[in-house]
Design a protein around this motif. Sequence first.
Motif, mmCIF file in Angstrom:
data_model
loop_
_atom_site.group_PDB
_atom_site.id
_atom_site.type_symbol
_atom_site.label_atom_id
_atom_site.label_comp_id
_atom_site.label_asym_id
_atom_site.label_seq_id
_atom_site.Cartn_x
_atom_site.Cartn_y
_atom_site.Cartn_z
ATOM 1 N N SER A 80 -32.522 -19.849 -31.173
ATOM 2 C CA SER A 80 -31.711 -20.512 -30.151
ATOM 3 C C SER A 80 -30.372 -20.961 -30.731
ATOM 4 C CB SER A 80 -32.457 -21.689 -29.523
ATOM 5 O OG SER A 80 -33.159 -22.404 -30.493
ATOM 6 N N LEU A 112 -31.361 -20.928 -20.407
ATOM 7 C CA LEU A 112 -32.445 -21.491 -21.219
ATOM 8 C C LEU A 112 -33.767 -20.783 -20.926
ATOM 9 C CD1 LEU A 112 -31.514 -25.271 -21.007
ATOM 10 C CD2 LEU A 112 -31.138 -23.709 -22.896
ATOM 11 N N GLY A 114 -29.586 -11.557 -26.350
ATOM 12 C CA GLY A 114 -30.802 -12.172 -26.859
ATOM 13 C C GLY A 114 -31.597 -11.229 -27.735
ATOM 14 N N TYR A 169 -23.941 -16.973 -25.959
ATOM 15 C CA TYR A 169 -24.045 -16.984 -24.494
ATOM 16 C C TYR A 169 -22.846 -17.662 -23.823
ATOM 17 C CZ TYR A 169 -28.916 -15.377 -24.166
ATOM 18 O OH TYR A 169 -30.060 -14.640 -24.189
ATOM 19 N N LEU A 198 -27.466 -19.141 -28.513
ATOM 20 C CA LEU A 198 -26.775 -19.947 -27.495
ATOM 21 C C LEU A 198 -25.248 -19.911 -27.629
ATOM 22 C CD1 LEU A 198 -29.161 -22.961 -26.896
ATOM 23 C CD2 LEU A 198 -28.602 -21.087 -25.371
ATOM 24 N N ASP A 252 -38.089 -14.453 -28.267
ATOM 25 C CA ASP A 252 -38.748 -14.129 -29.537
ATOM 26 C C ASP A 252 -39.896 -13.147 -29.352
ATOM 27 O OD1 ASP A 252 -40.096 -15.997 -28.131
ATOM 28 O OD2 ASP A 252 -40.895 -17.049 -29.879
ATOM 29 N N LEU A 274 -33.871 -17.706 -22.800
ATOM 30 C CA LEU A 274 -34.040 -17.962 -24.224
ATOM 31 C C LEU A 274 -35.519 -18.085 -24.599
ATOM 32 C CD1 LEU A 274 -32.052 -18.622 -26.571
ATOM 33 C CD2 LEU A 274 -32.563 -20.999 -26.138
#
Lengths: 218, 243, 52
Positions: free
Chosen positions: A160, A58, A142, A167, A164, A65, A61
């Motif tokens: 996300s 997380l 990512g 991942y 995710l 961006d 994450l």
Amino acid sequence: MRALLLRDLRLALRAGGGFGLGLAFFLILAVLVPLGVGPEPDTLALIAPGILWVGALLACLLSLDRIFALDFEDGSLDLLATAPVPLEAVVSIKALAHWITTGLPLVLVSPVLGLLLFLPAEAYGWLILSLLLGTPALSVIGSFGAALTVGLKRGGLLLSLLVLPLYIPTLVFGAEVVSRGTQGLTVGTPLALLAGITAGAVALLPFASALVLRINLR
Amino acid sequence: MASFWEYANPLKFMRTTDWLLPVVAWAAVIVTAVGLIWGFFFTPDDFRQGSTVKIIFLHVPSALMAINAWIMMLVASLIWLIRRHHVSALAAKAAAPVGVIMTLIGLITGAVWGQPMWGTWWAWDPRLTSFLILFLFYLGYIALWAAIDDPDTAADLTAVLCLVGSVFALLSRYAAFFWSQGLHQGASLSLAPGTRIDWAYKAPLYISMTGFGLIFLALVIAGTRTEIRARRMKALVARERMA
Amino acid sequence: MMPDLGRYFLEVTLAYGVSLGLLAVLALWVWLRGRAVRRALDEFENSRGKNG
């Protein structure tokens, strides 16, 4: 190439660059979990590997961006796309910069957080090793997600949702290495699979990311 | 301005499906009705599972179509990326919502079946887990289609996501089997694939599977027709604005 | 008419009800959206056809 890497690192380290945000998030998570679950050392030791891996995921994450968004806004991404350096290399360098500013610090502070969560002594080595092997995959995957959503106004949430699920394999094998290592079982298979995913992602995904970036810059 | 393929291919598709869609749709309704009515009313109870065995006529066909829908999206995405047939990209878009509902039906019927049989609505069994993960992949794919305005960019990006996602979905499935093995024996919970099923169940099951396949086909054709019209509308509006 | 479902009556009818309900919602959504888009396109093309 080295200039690009240094530039990205400098931008990330500058105030407002978001460096440390991921780390702070990781720390907060490690504080919140015992508050929610209860302070029993046995329970915490049991779930510590999973918590640390999910936390790393997380935290990673959070800063995704930023990989392309700022360069997209001020137009420097267009310049990079037309530069003599192939876009695939640019994408790889940017993923590397993201890993150095996010993944590597996470690896370095994870033992401290392990301490907070009563991680068993024999697990530390495996935790550091698995994070060291797994976090590059997180950055590369990512950056693919970031490339997909670069042109979108509010891409953060979508990012996300897209990243995710990708991942999941890394998380499963990474956490498995730590929990098996803690129990004294053999860790060869998950470790090899984790390394395999990272190697495959690092080798192949930059091509997909560059393709997607070209589509977005069209 | 417009290439030959851009109009010829969708036009041909529309003309063919003008008569094909009603045929497929009615066939879907009839075959599914036969399969499910047979399954619901005229199959004996299993000696061990009681009447819950009747859920199989929903569970297996929907699960099958949930996976097939993703495979179809993958093939359509590849065709779009290589041959640039617009119908292909739009068919992939139209298949996604159908796939989501099929996945959802598979999960829900599984939960309702699992409750009396295993004593739990949900178990982190590898099969269940990989289905839940498939559901997440569908959501991401649909969300990306919805987020991008330009239709060609959206088609390109979602196609790449579908390709990359397929690889990771397979990896996740493998990971789920690996992970669950590490914690408990998963096999005791899932139906062994080799179990012999009596023809009393097999016949209606095959009919329902055909029916669900036809439902999928009909809905994808209908959805693709809608997407083609929406695409044409967008192109016309854009041209109007340019003129 | 109704088969004897025994003590699993609720589970079986629930599974059938929810599944058929979901399929119906999906079919309805596909149909309604198709109708809306078709009408909008027809309208647009008709208005353009008259004007030129």
